[in-house]
Design a protein around this motif. Sequence first.
Motif, PDB file in Angstrom:
ATOM      1  N   VAL A 146       2.142  -4.396   3.536  1.00 23.50           N
ATOM      2  CA  VAL A 146       3.330  -3.547   3.528  1.00 23.50           C
ATOM      3  C   VAL A 146       2.894  -2.114   3.244  1.00 23.50           C
ATOM      4  O   VAL A 146       2.383  -1.813   2.165  1.00 23.50           O
ATOM      5  CB  VAL A 146       4.340  -4.016   2.467  1.00 23.50           C
ATOM      6  N   PHE A 147       3.083  -1.233   4.210  1.00 24.34           N
ATOM      7  CA  PHE A 147       2.706   0.166   4.065  1.00 24.34           C
ATOM      8  C   PHE A 147       3.971   1.015   3.943  1.00 24.34           C
ATOM      9  O   PHE A 147       4.906   0.852   4.732  1.00 24.34           O
ATOM     10  CB  PHE A 147       1.890   0.630   5.273  1.00 24.34           C
ATOM     11  N   PHE A 148       3.975   1.925   2.974  1.00 24.52           N
ATOM     12  CA  PHE A 148       5.151   2.790   2.820  1.00 24.52           C
ATOM     13  C   PHE A 148       4.729   4.141   2.260  1.00 24.52           C
ATOM     14  O   PHE A 148       3.832   4.243   1.420  1.00 24.52           O
ATOM     15  CB  PHE A 148       6.207   2.147   1.917  1.00 24.52           C
ATOM     16  N   GLY A 149       5.374   5.195   2.755  1.00 25.22           N
ATOM     17  CA  GLY A 149       5.088   6.539   2.294  1.00 25.22           C
ATOM     18  C   GLY A 149       5.667   6.807   0.927  1.00 25.22           C
ATOM     19  O   GLY A 149       6.678   6.208   0.522  1.00 25.22           O
ATOM     20  N   ASP A 150       5.030   7.731   0.251  1.00 27.76           N
ATOM     21  CA  ASP A 150       5.458   8.122  -1.092  1.00 27.76           C
ATOM     22  C   ASP A 150       6.573   9.173  -0.991  1.00 27.76           C
ATOM     23  O   ASP A 150       7.668   9.021  -1.493  1.00 27.76           O
ATOM     24  CB  ASP A 150       4.223   8.657  -1.822  1.00 27.76           C
ATOM     25  N   HIS A 151       6.284  10.252  -0.328  1.00 29.52           N
ATOM     26  CA  HIS A 151       7.225  11.334  -0.040  1.00 29.52           C
ATOM     27  C   HIS A 151       6.468  12.283   0.872  1.00 29.52           C
ATOM     28  O   HIS A 151       5.272  12.111   1.099  1.00 29.52           O
ATOM     29  CB  HIS A 151       7.673  12.056  -1.320  1.00 29.52           C
ATOM     30  N   ASN A 152       7.128  13.262   1.399  1.00 37.19           N
ATOM     31  CA  ASN A 152       6.425  14.254   2.209  1.00 37.19           C
ATOM     32  C   ASN A 152       5.965  15.395   1.320  1.00 37.19           C
ATOM     33  O   ASN A 152       6.577  15.670   0.283  1.00 37.19           O
ATOM     34  CB  ASN A 152       7.336  14.796   3.308  1.00 37.19           C
ATOM     35  N   ASN A 153       4.858  16.056   1.707  1.00 37.16           N
ATOM     36  CA  ASN A 153       4.480  17.268   0.990  1.00 37.16           C
ATOM     37  C   ASN A 153       4.920  18.488   1.794  1.00 37.16           C
ATOM     38  O   ASN A 153       5.635  18.350   2.787  1.00 37.16           O
ATOM     39  CB  ASN A 153       2.976  17.292   0.665  1.00 37.16           C
ATOM     40  N   ARG A 154       4.531  19.658   1.379  1.00 38.75           N
ATOM     41  CA  ARG A 154       5.059  20.887   1.965  1.00 38.75           C
ATOM     42  C   ARG A 154       4.815  20.951   3.466  1.00 38.75           C
ATOM     43  O   ARG A 154       3.727  20.706   3.951  1.00 38.75           O
ATOM     44  CB  ARG A 154       4.421  22.094   1.287  1.00 38.75           C
ATOM     45  N   ILE A 155       5.871  21.326   4.190  1.00 38.78           N
ATOM     46  CA  ILE A 155       5.787  21.435   5.643  1.00 38.78           C
ATOM     47  C   ILE A 155       5.910  22.888   6.061  1.00 38.78           C
ATOM     48  O   ILE A 155       6.248  23.763   5.259  1.00 38.78           O
ATOM     49  CB  ILE A 155       6.898  20.620   6.323  1.00 38.78           C
ATOM     50  N   THR A 156       5.642  23.146   7.323  1.00 38.36           N
ATOM     51  CA  THR A 156       5.905  24.466   7.912  1.00 38.36           C
ATOM     52  C   THR A 156       7.135  24.326   8.796  1.00 38.36           C
ATOM     53  O   THR A 156       8.262  24.452   8.342  1.00 38.36           O
ATOM     54  CB  THR A 156       4.677  24.956   8.693  1.00 38.36           C
ATOM     55  N   VAL A 213       0.852  -1.186   0.000  1.00 40.76           N
ATOM     56  CA  VAL A 213       0.000   0.000   0.000  1.00 40.76           C
ATOM     57  C   VAL A 213       0.889   1.238   0.000  1.00 40.76           C
ATOM     58  O   VAL A 213       1.590   1.510   0.982  1.00 40.76           O
ATOM     59  CB  VAL A 213      -0.949   0.027   1.211  1.00 40.76           C
ATOM     60  N   MET A 214       0.889   1.955  -1.125  1.00 40.16           N
ATOM     61  CA  MET A 214       1.655   3.195  -1.210  1.00 40.16           C
ATOM     62  C   MET A 214       0.822   4.340  -0.653  1.00 40.16           C
ATOM     63  O   MET A 214      -0.309   4.570  -1.088  1.00 40.16           O
ATOM     64  CB  MET A 214       2.026   3.503  -2.658  1.00 40.16           C
ATOM     65  N   LEU A 215       1.375   5.067   0.302  1.00 38.68           N
ATOM     66  CA  LEU A 215       0.676   6.136   0.996  1.00 38.68           C
ATOM     67  C   LEU A 215       1.075   7.474   0.389  1.00 38.68           C
ATOM     68  O   LEU A 215       2.156   8.005   0.663  1.00 38.68           O
ATOM     69  CB  LEU A 215       1.022   6.092   2.490  1.00 38.68           C
ATOM     70  N   GLU A 216       0.196   8.010  -0.440  1.00 42.05           N
ATOM     71  CA  GLU A 216       0.491   9.227  -1.190  1.00 42.05           C
ATOM     72  C   GLU A 216       0.883  10.389  -0.273  1.00 42.05           C
ATOM     73  O   GLU A 216       0.189  10.711   0.696  1.00 42.05           O
ATOM     74  CB  GLU A 216      -0.730   9.617  -2.026  1.00 42.05           C
ATOM     75  N   SER A 217       2.018  11.006  -0.588  1.00 43.08           N
ATOM     76  CA  SER A 217       2.478  12.257   0.045  1.00 43.08           C
ATOM     77  C   SER A 217       2.512  12.194   1.567  1.00 43.08           C
ATOM     78  O   SER A 217       2.289  13.208   2.236  1.00 43.08           O
ATOM     79  CB  SER A 217       1.576  13.428  -0.394  1.00 43.08           C
ATOM     80  N   LEU A 218       2.797  11.037   2.120  1.00 41.86           N
ATOM     81  CA  LEU A 218       2.823  10.906   3.578  1.00 41.86           C
ATOM     82  C   LEU A 218       4.259  10.796   4.066  1.00 41.86           C
ATOM     83  O   LEU A 218       4.926   9.787   3.859  1.00 41.86           O
ATOM     84  CB  LEU A 218       2.018   9.687   4.026  1.00 41.86           C
ATOM     85  N   GLY A 219       4.734  11.847   4.726  1.00 41.57           N
ATOM     86  CA  GLY A 219       6.055  11.828   5.325  1.00 41.57           C
ATOM     87  C   GLY A 219       6.001  11.323   6.750  1.00 41.57           C
ATOM     88  O   GLY A 219       4.952  11.335   7.407  1.00 41.57           O
ATOM     89  N   ALA A 220       7.141  10.885   7.262  1.00 40.78           N
ATOM     90  CA  ALA A 220       7.198  10.362   8.628  1.00 40.78           C
ATOM     91  C   ALA A 220       6.816  11.429   9.646  1.00 40.78           C
ATOM     92  O   ALA A 220       6.218  11.122  10.685  1.00 40.78           O
ATOM     93  CB  ALA A 220       8.599   9.825   8.919  1.00 40.78           C
ATOM     94  N   SER A 221       7.129  12.686   9.368  1.00 44.49           N
ATOM     95  CA  SER A 221       6.844  13.747  10.333  1.00 44.49           C
ATOM     96  C   SER A 221       5.355  13.957  10.551  1.00 44.49           C
ATOM     97  O   SER A 221       4.951  14.616  11.510  1.00 44.49           O
ATOM     98  CB  SER A 221       7.470  15.066   9.861  1.00 44.49           C
ATOM     99  N   ARG A 222       4.511  13.399   9.693  1.00 47.27           N
ATOM    100  CA  ARG A 222       3.063  13.552   9.822  1.00 47.27           C
ATOM    101  C   ARG A 222       2.427  12.410  10.619  1.00 47.27           C
ATOM    102  O   ARG A 222       1.205  12.398  10.807  1.00 47.27           O
ATOM    103  CB  ARG A 222       2.437  13.602   8.431  1.00 47.27           C
TER     104      ARG A 222
END
Length: 685
Positions: free
Chosen positions: A522-532, A302-311
């Motif tokens: 298997v769950f994995f993030g795609d990448h992170n999106n814009r952060i503050t 399962v690819m988790l769109e735009s989900l970074g670890a910091s979220r």
Amino acid sequence: MQWLRSRRLNYLLAGTCIYFLLFSLLRLVFLFGYSAVDPLAAVEVSGEAREALWRTLGVGFRFDLRLAILLMLPLAALAYLPRFNLLRTAGLRWLGRGYLALATALLLLIYFVDFGHYDYLATRINATVLRFAGDAQISRDMLWQSYPVVWITLGWLALTALMCALMWGAEQRTLERPAVAIGKPAIAIGVAVVVVATFLGLLGRVSNINIENPVPLRWNDAFFSGDPALAAVGLNPVIYLYDTLKISPAPYDREQVSQHYPEVAAYLGVEQRDAEALAFARSVRVQPHRLSAERPPNVVLVMLESLGASRVGAYGNPLQPTPNLDRIAAEGWFFKHFYVPVTGTAKTIWASITGIADVSREETASRNPLIARQHTVINAFEGYRKLYMVGGNAGWANIDALIRQSIEGVELYQEGDWQSPNADVWGISDLNLFKEANAILSALPEDRPFFAYIQTAGNHRPFTIPEDNDGFEPLQPTAEELHRYGFKSAKQFNAVRLLDFNIGRFLEMARESDYFDNTVFVFFGDHNNRITTLSHMPPAFEQLGLESNHVPHMIYAPKLLQPRVIEEAVGLVDMLPTVAGLAGIEYRNPTMGRDVQLPAPEGERVVPLVLREGSFPLIGAVTSRFLVQMNHDGSNPSLHDLASPTPAENVAAQHPGEYERLRRLARGLYESSRMMLYSNVVGEG
């Protein structure tokens, strides 16, 4: 229909039709005279072969129409100039005739060369044809001795002359006939119809068009079957040549790969090393740490769109937007330092399937038709039914070409295959994607395992929350809280919550099925999106830009795996080898990925990264403690302590051994990945 009497419009329509018929005729010449496909046999049999041939020809004819329209667009500009135009100016007529003569000659030359190219190499003409210019004399002599060059040249010139005569005749019958008065309303209607028709002709689609994000017909549409011979029937040589010419002629530096071969081969555990051939392939046997399941386990990625670890709450976000993923992390394998090698959805999909970081500098590797058919560990799952599911159009970034050509026997479900309506530009909602995916997986026979890849899309602008959401309720944290913990808006925060909510619903549905107990999720993030800001994360992630590559990763199989926390750095390319190890799969691996359950030859595990993309990328290598970064050519290297309150400081002098180890691996793994994009092509390596 008064507007149909326009002389200029009639001329342009006639020219478009003439060239479309020419290109279509040449397509049939290729099909019956050069193609490896037997069209008569395909038509006579019923079922998939016949349908695939018709579908491929449909793709090809749409390419031919696009080329015909493109060819006539300059003449359309000359025809509709306000004062001096094809109707009033003889000089412009001769300019148009000269343009058509030269363009027709060039296009027909490409077609003729394409026929010979395919006859010689069983490949449609592409940018690699330029390599023959390097040995011009040998190539010239080979052509002269192998083909009737004189007769071919005469045929080319004769066909060019015929086309010019036909277009001259069309010009005389349309532009030189008496003018007819046409009212302004009719002109307005005519303009609207022609603009829409031209748009659709260039787009190459007349159904399932997403107005917000129209996906034009691309070369990858011809490869829907995964059969290169059949796909060749659907390509247009002129358009295909243009697409491949956009690819960099020097995709990698062989000298650099050779220079770093010893440490990269050691890093990958290559037993049979060959520095001359730059061989990286190794055979991986069934591992003793395989799962003790009674039958081969199913696998669901399962690819988790735009989900970074910091979220994610499990990685320390105090807003706790992901209770379901947090529970999965506690009950499964939790990878604390997991990185995608390059950011971007298409590049994440590429790396997850191929085991190679997409280090293409200009466009994504998936857009390169020369390397779309890649070796993948997924094919080592023999006997498995293979499925790929995405709620939107898989043709985006030509990802469907990678999927269909690389994964043998894959069943691709995408926009148009689902019962649910589209929620936004990205297709059906993730919740409906999970519901329909679960229904498909539940209906599969239990006597055959499956390997499924589910690509989510909801955690992406416009952050749609559909009305049909099984009771999901948005929250409204304060603006200060959102900003402090990385979110730019409440919509972004709730999109993460909705993704997590949908994962929880998916697992609830899966638990009620017969496949759940024997499945590795298997769950994995795609990448992170814009952060503050990231006040809850170590300063290194914000100051060094690691937050884009640092994503969540969990492996969850409550009936098969005990909870575990992996502290070492792990990369996305390691995911498939690790899953194959759990499933007890024997496989050949010519790329970068390594099973995390096997000891890392370099000591503490090292993960290569691209920290900044573009023509002059910033590359690096990371462990759980350190990051080395440098320009792509190796200049300006520096070492950084990820646990330091001042991570931007260069600590190479304090840790010379670690600095040198990571510096050489970062450059070597980057250059080797660039080569692997080409050496991993099926049939090439």
